[in-house]
Design a protein around this motif. Structure first.
Motif, short mmCIF file in Angstrom:
data_model
loop_
_atom_site.label_atom_id
_atom_site.label_comp_id
_atom_site.label_asym_id
_atom_site.label_seq_id
_atom_site.Cartn_x
_atom_site.Cartn_y
_atom_site.Cartn_z
N HIS A 144 30.03 75.66 6.04
CA HIS A 144 29.61 75.43 7.42
C HIS A 144 30.03 76.58 8.32
O HIS A 144 30.85 77.41 7.94
CB HIS A 144 30.23 74.13 7.93
N PHE A 151 36.56 72.37 13.45
CA PHE A 151 36.55 71.01 13.98
C PHE A 151 36.84 69.98 12.90
O PHE A 151 37.70 69.12 13.03
CB PHE A 151 35.18 70.74 14.62
N LEU A 152 36.12 70.12 11.81
CA LEU A 152 36.26 69.19 10.68
C LEU A 152 37.69 69.16 10.16
O LEU A 152 38.32 68.10 10.03
CB LEU A 152 35.34 69.64 9.54
N LYS A 155 40.24 67.73 12.77
CA LYS A 155 40.10 66.29 12.97
C LYS A 155 40.59 65.51 11.76
O LYS A 155 41.28 64.49 11.88
CB LYS A 155 38.63 65.94 13.23
N ILE A 156 40.21 65.99 10.58
CA ILE A 156 40.63 65.30 9.37
C ILE A 156 42.15 65.35 9.23
O ILE A 156 42.80 64.36 8.91
CB ILE A 156 39.95 65.90 8.12
N ALA A 159 43.72 62.99 11.63
CA ALA A 159 43.48 61.62 11.19
C ALA A 159 44.41 61.25 10.03
O ALA A 159 45.04 60.19 10.04
CB ALA A 159 42.02 61.44 10.76
N TRP A 164 46.39 57.63 10.13
CA TRP A 164 46.65 56.91 8.89
C TRP A 164 48.02 56.25 8.89
O TRP A 164 48.19 55.11 8.47
CB TRP A 164 46.53 57.87 7.70
N GLN A 183 37.16 70.47 2.00
CA GLN A 183 36.26 70.77 3.12
C GLN A 183 35.85 72.24 3.11
O GLN A 183 34.80 72.60 3.63
CB GLN A 183 36.93 70.48 4.46
N HIS A 185 35.55 74.62 0.47
CA HIS A 185 34.64 75.05 -0.61
C HIS A 185 34.77 76.50 -0.97
O HIS A 185 35.72 77.16 -0.61
CB HIS A 185 33.19 74.76 -0.27
N HIS B 144 39.26 59.25 -4.43
CA HIS B 144 40.39 58.60 -3.77
C HIS B 144 40.25 57.08 -3.87
O HIS B 144 39.19 56.57 -4.19
CB HIS B 144 40.44 59.02 -2.31
N GLU B 147 40.58 52.33 0.05
CA GLU B 147 41.16 52.27 1.39
C GLU B 147 41.13 53.65 2.06
O GLU B 147 40.68 53.80 3.19
CB GLU B 147 42.61 51.75 1.31
N LEU B 148 41.59 54.64 1.31
CA LEU B 148 41.63 56.00 1.84
C LEU B 148 40.22 56.56 2.05
O LEU B 148 39.94 57.18 3.07
CB LEU B 148 42.43 56.91 0.92
N PHE B 151 38.61 55.04 5.08
CA PHE B 151 39.22 55.64 6.26
C PHE B 151 38.65 57.03 6.54
O PHE B 151 38.20 57.33 7.65
CB PHE B 151 40.74 55.71 6.03
N LEU B 152 38.62 57.84 5.51
CA LEU B 152 38.13 59.21 5.63
C LEU B 152 36.69 59.25 6.13
O LEU B 152 36.36 59.92 7.10
CB LEU B 152 38.17 59.89 4.27
N LYS B 155 36.34 57.89 9.78
CA LYS B 155 36.89 58.80 10.78
C LYS B 155 36.03 60.04 10.94
O LYS B 155 35.77 60.51 12.05
CB LYS B 155 38.31 59.21 10.39
N ILE B 156 35.60 60.60 9.82
CA ILE B 156 34.78 61.80 9.88
C ILE B 156 33.45 61.50 10.57
O ILE B 156 33.00 62.26 11.43
CB ILE B 156 34.53 62.37 8.47
N ALA B 159 34.00 61.17 14.23
CA ALA B 159 34.29 62.49 14.79
C ALA B 159 33.00 63.30 14.94
O ALA B 159 32.75 63.89 15.99
CB ALA B 159 35.30 63.24 13.92
N ILE B 179 28.08 66.39 4.78
CA ILE B 179 29.54 66.31 4.92
C ILE B 179 30.07 64.98 4.38
O ILE B 179 31.03 64.95 3.62
CB ILE B 179 29.97 66.50 6.39
N ALA B 182 29.96 64.91 0.71
CA ALA B 182 30.99 65.74 0.07
C ALA B 182 32.30 64.97 -0.10
O ALA B 182 33.10 65.28 -0.99
CB ALA B 182 31.22 66.99 0.91
N GLN B 183 32.52 63.97 0.72
CA GLN B 183 33.77 63.22 0.62
C GLN B 183 33.77 62.30 -0.59
O GLN B 183 34.82 61.94 -1.13
CB GLN B 183 33.99 62.36 1.87
#
Lengths: 185, 185
Positions: A144, A151-152, A155-156, A159, A164, A183, A185, B144, B147-148, B151-152, B155-156, B159, B179, B182-183
């Motif tokens: 990106h 930003f990503l 923020k992550i 978080a 958490w 994130q 890569h 993951h 739960e995680l 959350f991820l 939140k993403i 955001a 994005i 990718a998680q």
DNA sequence: AATTGACCATAAATCGTTTTTGGTCATTCG
DNA sequence: CGAATGACCAAAAACGATTTATGGTCAATT
């Protein structure tokens, strides 16, 4: 000597803003601590706001320095990002002024202080972005564009560290690293 | 008939809470709109809070339904996650009650309403988690734990949709999809 | 020319008073 | 008789008048 007094005012203001916050700091008390008359402050600064800006700018400079020293020329991209984020968050957690601003925003919720915090965040994002761009100039390819990636990542990171932990056990460092790394890569 | 009156009370309360928020809704006005005496409300509900809880629970049920219908048995994992997030955010943006709670939290900043919003978030996260676990049961492997990951992803998504747009042009849908995807891995 | 602090307009805190509100319960009603 | 009512109450919130504190100025002083 002029500089001496100005220094004293800045020092006193930094102390008071950090200890009591923006609103609870009065120009009279700053003057008293700095051992100058109130009017004198206004020969150096236009307003309470501008005095505060000076303090904040100084703090942001320190933050940039803390982040800078965390970065190693020879280290891998993701390691630098990680180290930098750690440095930024560590600084934020330890620097009294920023802590106090956070509290004040939550308690008083004034638009004034909210504004300040957005400004701080903006500067942090800009810094992260600049780090990413430097890496990019060295030939690293990112999925990106730097603004979005900064930003990503930021923020992550926030978080995972702050949000958490409000409801869970802290995550192991490796898990956080892994997610941030994913994130980039 | 008892149910008739109870229904009227719930209907009136839902309307008032959505329109004026928690604090500005009075039991007297709810009674008036529902055309019952104030005391009657207390034969169905213990307190203003418990009346509100009923309304909120109803709303959360609707939200789950909206999310459920967005999920297609045969679609790919990441598509379902995406569709579900869209549904949840769309619902949040369109449902008057949740909007009003958000405003009230910002304006009045009362601990009471803040508490409500955390509860809403908790429920949304639980829902996302349950969706992930269902997919996992079907044999999909995730990096993951649910739960995680929930959350991820949540939140993403927030955001990217809300926070990003406060300072930038909205991101193209494909970027967001990419994005989120990718998680999942 | 730099510095001071009494001074001012206005913002914010205080405080007594009135109004509103959540919740109750003796009475009424169907 | 049980469901429903609304006058009633204590407590909270809104109001408003008054006092206090604060940011900022500027004529006087050093």
């Amino acid at each position: 000597m002029i500089t001496d007094k100005k220094e004293r005012v800045i020092e006193a203001a930094a102390l008071s803003f950090s200890q009591f916050g923006f609103k609870a700091t009065t120009m009279a008390s700053v003057a008293k601590i700095a051992k100058v008359a109130k009017g004198t402050i206004y020969t150096f600064f236009d307003s309470k706001e501008s005095l505060f800006s000076t303090i904040l700018e100084r703090t942001m400079k320190q933050l940039r320095q803390a982040a800078d020293t965390a970065i190693q020329e020879e280290a891998a991209f993701h390691e630098n990002i990680q180290a930098m984020l750690d440095a930024i968050l560590g600084f934020r957690e330890n620097h009294q002024l920023l802590i106090k601003m956070g509290q004040e925003a939550k308690e008083l919720g004034t638009a004034e202080v909210l504004e300040i915090l957005t400004q701080v965040e903006r500067q942090i994002l800009d810094y992260i972005k600049s780090v990413i761009m430097k890496e990019k100039a060295k030939g690293i390819v990112t999925k990106h564009d730097p603004e979005l990636l900064a930003f990503l990542v930021y923020k992550i990171y926030i978080a995972l560290i702050s949000d958490w932990e409000r409801q869970h056990e802290p995550l192991p460092k490796e898990t956080i690293s892994e997610i941030i790394r994913a994130q980039i890569h």
